[in-house]
Design a protein around this motif. Structure first.
Motif, short mmCIF file in Angstrom:
data_model
loop_
_atom_site.label_atom_id
_atom_site.label_comp_id
_atom_site.label_asym_id
_atom_site.label_seq_id
_atom_site.Cartn_x
_atom_site.Cartn_y
_atom_site.Cartn_z
N PHE A 36 0.71 -1.24 0.02
CA PHE A 36 -0.04 0.06 0.13
C PHE A 36 0.80 1.22 -0.02
O PHE A 36 0.41 2.24 -0.40
CB PHE A 36 -0.81 0.15 1.29
CG PHE A 36 -2.20 -0.65 0.87
CD1 PHE A 36 -3.30 0.14 0.43
CD2 PHE A 36 -2.41 -2.02 0.94
CE1 PHE A 36 -4.50 -0.74 0.06
CE2 PHE A 36 -3.61 -2.69 0.75
CZ PHE A 36 -4.66 -2.07 0.31
N CYS B 275 1.63 3.63 4.11
CA CYS B 275 1.12 4.89 3.43
C CYS B 275 1.82 6.28 4.14
O CYS B 275 2.29 7.05 3.60
CB CYS B 275 -0.41 5.23 3.33
SG CYS B 275 -1.02 4.03 2.28
N THR C 115 2.10 1.53 -3.44
CA THR C 115 0.78 2.14 -4.46
C THR C 115 0.23 3.39 -4.03
O THR C 115 0.14 3.97 -5.22
CB THR C 115 -0.23 1.09 -4.11
OG1 THR C 115 -0.13 -0.14 -4.10
CG2 THR C 115 -1.72 1.27 -4.88
N LEU C 116 0.52 4.02 -2.94
CA LEU C 116 0.33 5.25 -2.75
C LEU C 116 1.18 6.17 -3.48
O LEU C 116 0.79 7.18 -4.18
CB LEU C 116 0.34 5.39 -1.11
CG LEU C 116 0.22 6.99 -0.72
CD1 LEU C 116 -1.20 7.26 -0.76
CD2 LEU C 116 0.58 7.16 0.74
N ALA D 295 -8.05 0.29 -1.51
CA ALA D 295 -8.47 -0.25 -0.18
C ALA D 295 -10.16 -0.28 -0.05
O ALA D 295 -10.74 -1.01 0.39
CB ALA D 295 -7.78 0.75 0.95
N GLY E 92 -6.10 3.32 2.60
CA GLY E 92 -5.24 3.81 1.45
C GLY E 92 -4.87 5.38 1.48
O GLY E 92 -4.42 5.75 0.53
N ALA F 213 -1.99 -1.16 6.42
CA ALA F 213 -1.98 -0.39 5.26
C ALA F 213 -1.67 1.27 5.50
O ALA F 213 -0.88 1.69 4.74
CB ALA F 213 -3.06 -0.60 4.25
N SER G 179 -11.70 0.70 5.48
CA SER G 179 -11.24 0.68 4.33
C SER G 179 -10.89 2.42 3.67
O SER G 179 -10.28 2.64 2.80
CB SER G 179 -12.16 0.19 3.43
OG SER G 179 -13.50 0.54 3.60
N SER H 194 -4.26 4.59 -7.44
CA SER H 194 -4.71 4.91 -6.18
C SER H 194 -4.92 3.91 -5.07
O SER H 194 -5.67 3.01 -5.33
CB SER H 194 -6.21 5.39 -6.62
OG SER H 194 -7.01 5.71 -5.47
N SER H 195 -3.76 4.08 -3.88
CA SER H 195 -4.16 3.04 -2.94
C SER H 195 -5.57 3.42 -2.07
O SER H 195 -6.09 2.20 -1.80
CB SER H 195 -3.12 3.38 -2.01
OG SER H 195 -3.06 4.85 -1.48
N ALA H 196 -6.27 4.58 -2.28
CA ALA H 196 -7.41 4.76 -1.88
C ALA H 196 -8.52 3.98 -2.22
O ALA H 196 -9.26 3.37 -1.93
CB ALA H 196 -7.72 6.27 -1.73
#
Length: 330
Positions: free
Chosen positions: A166, A197, A169-170, A180, A267, A193, A263, A175-177
């Motif tokens: 994560f 971030c 990915t961020l 998630a 992210g 996660a 969730s 988009s980690s958000a």
């Protein structure tokens, strides 16, 4: 094919994240403020309203991000809203994506476009949302359930892995958000996660202080570490310190000081302090929560990342000027 993959998995998810932030995440923040500040309790229904329009916001954001025809963008609001009822975030995503991409075959191509574009877009999106969306949603939530279970069973190894994935990915142009929320991770996995971030946001912010000053620290620390993507491509060593910090800090939390998150915060890291607000929402507004947030979201990510950065800096693998941001001030 590469262009299509970029549209479907980078552009669309990045813009979907904006839609999520403008509806679900902001709604949760507003509702949380109303819940814990008695004099602002009237904000609760405002937050709930924003959250209820998540699907519509996803529809508009994805269609806009894919540069769809205006009539398609406006119709995508309906598509996203209806698909959300069938398959949640994942259902909205797939329905809007399919409807928007197919609209390229007919939007703006006839004299009856004002009728044809909305009708076809809404019908296509509705059918995909109803008959495909639920299966996509089930697949994604099953993946999230597996991640949640895996972290609970092996908090050390899986805590490291989730934080690392994560965090990267961020910072990457994905988009980690959105990830998630789509897979719907929560609990200990979401907390890991968040730490990943935070290591990238707080860590990269501190690493770049000499190059960017306080404005850069705020832009990365409260905005997004994605601002460093161009510099990381030029010098990949830059992403190593926060990545190492992710796999060090997260298992300390998951094994010895378990935290929880949801969730919506998983992210986000420190972006808009959403990760911290969601931690308070999940764990409750108490002194223990505040201490854990301070230590695991701010202090340890910053200290550990900066320590490894100094090692690379002294080895001249990262040099002055390597992390300068172009914030449009020149």
């Amino acid at each position: 094919m590469r262009t299509l993959l970029k549209r479907w998995f980078i552009d669309s998810m990045s813009f979907m994240a904006l839609g999520l932030f403008s509806s679900l995440l902001i709604g949760l923040i507003i509702k949380t403020i109303g819940t814990y500040v008695p004099m602002l309790s009237e904000l609760i229904p405002v937050g709930e309203l924003a959250m209820s329009l998540t699907g519509a916001a996803i529809g508009a954001s994805i269609a806009y991000g894919l540069k769809a025809h205006p009539l398609v963008i406006f119709s995508a609001v309906t598509v996203g809203y209806s698909a959300y009822e069938f398959g949640g975030v994942a259902g909205s995503f797939i329905a809007v994506l399919v409807a928007t991409e197919l609209s390229r075959l007919y939007a703006g191509r006839t004299k009856l476009d004002i009728l044809i574009s909305p009708i076809l877009t809404i019908i296509i999106g509705f059918l995909v949302g109803k008959f495909v969306g639920p299966y996509i949603a089930k697949l994604m939530t099953s993946l999230g359930s597996f991640v949640n279970f895996a972290v609970e069973q092996n908090p050390f190894i899986m805590g490291m892995l989730v934080a690392l994935v994560f965090g990267i990915t961020l910072t990457a142009p994905i988009s980690s958000a959105a990830l998630a929320v789509i897979i719907d991770i929560d609990g200990l996995a979401a907390a890991a996660a968040v730490i990943g971030c935070c290591c990238h946001m707080v860590g990269l912010a501190l690493m770049s202080y000499k190059d960017n000053g306080s404005s850069g620290v705020l832009s990365i620390g409260l905005g997004t570490s994605m601002l460093q993507v161009a510099n990381i491509i030029k010098n990949p060593w830059i992403i190593l310190p926060p990545s190492i910090a992710s796999i060090i800090v997260a298992p300390i939390m998951t094994v010895f000081f378990p935290m929880l998150n949801n969730s919506a915060g998983a992210g986000m890291g420190t972006s808009g302090l959403v990760g911290q607000i969601m931690a308070i929402e999940t764990m409750g507004p108490n002194m223990t929560t505040y201490i854990l947030i301070t230590v695991f979201h701010l202090i340890l990510p910053g200290v550990v990342t900066y320590a490894f950065y100094k090692v690379l800096f002294n080895a001249r693998l990262i040099k002055p000027g390597d992390q300068v941001l172009n914030l449009g001030n020149e």
